[in-house]
Design an enzyme around this catalytic site. Sequence first.
Site, PDB file in Angstrom:
ATOM      1  N   SER A   1       0.330  53.236  64.246  1.00  0.00           N
ATOM      2  CA  SER A   1       0.870  53.839  63.024  1.00  0.00           C
ATOM      3  C   SER A   1       0.655  55.342  63.064  1.00  0.00           C
ATOM      4  O   SER A   1      -0.312  55.829  63.681  1.00  0.00           O
ATOM      5  CB  SER A   1       0.165  53.253  61.788  1.00  0.00           C
ATOM      6  OG  SER A   1       0.447  54.013  60.627  1.00  0.00           O
TER       7      SER A   1
ATOM      8  N   TYR B   1      -7.295  51.725  57.441  1.00  0.00           N
ATOM      9  CA  TYR B   1      -6.141  51.399  58.274  1.00  0.00           C
ATOM     10  C   TYR B   1      -6.031  52.392  59.423  1.00  0.00           C
ATOM     11  O   TYR B   1      -5.818  52.018  60.583  1.00  0.00           O
ATOM     12  CB  TYR B   1      -4.890  51.429  57.396  1.00  0.00           C
ATOM     13  CG  TYR B   1      -3.597  51.088  58.072  1.00  0.00           C
ATOM     14  CD1 TYR B   1      -3.340  49.797  58.514  1.00  0.00           C
ATOM     15  CD2 TYR B   1      -2.596  52.054  58.234  1.00  0.00           C
ATOM     16  CE1 TYR B   1      -2.123  49.474  59.120  1.00  0.00           C
ATOM     17  CE2 TYR B   1      -1.387  51.746  58.836  1.00  0.00           C
ATOM     18  CZ  TYR B   1      -1.163  50.455  59.268  1.00  0.00           C
ATOM     19  OH  TYR B   1       0.029  50.136  59.867  1.00  0.00           O
TER      20      TYR B   1
END
Length: 214
Positions: A108, A121
Amino acid sequence: VASRKAEACQETEQHLRALGGEALGVPTHLGELDALAHLVQRTLDAFGAIDVVVNNAANALALPHGKYTPEAWSKSLDVNLRGPVFLVQEALPALRKSAHAAVLNVVSGAAFLFSSTVSLYAIGKAGLVAATRSMAAEFAPHGIRVNALSPGTIDTDMVRKNPPQAQAEMTKLQLLPRMANPDEMVGPALLLTSDAGSFITGQVLFADGGMVPR
């Protein structure tokens, strides 16, 4: 194909079979190590080999620094980092036997940006980037290529769970200010896992609409 949700596995398996492919859906929680061994064994039982592993599971749990709990840390990192690494480890003996072995870790832009609101995350995905590079180096003598794909804002269930304002802010981070359709990740993923990318390993491919300047 694997997912925590048995219904999603069954639906996807049926969809792929309807398209003329061979498919197997195996309910799997990436945070449970025993489930990873089961997934690999079911795959080998069904197809006899493993050529490609795609780590696409994610947990988007968000807590600010100073509010972490051991439980939240485990819930996030077990899925975003530990699970993918151990899944590759489970599949490694089969990958070594393949003439076209490839691993694709989906990361990501959060791993490369400041990511103050999604730090758990981001930490997991940044760790997966590091794992991608070390795997690529260690597995190269076995002919196994390992790369990462870093998508931008994609029209997925995980993204749609955010409030509309948050979704809008996510797209503003990109030069192309829109959500991508999941199908737009197929080409980049195929490049990194097929013989079209036979001389690519240890890399991160940014298919993110210009989110992360590199």
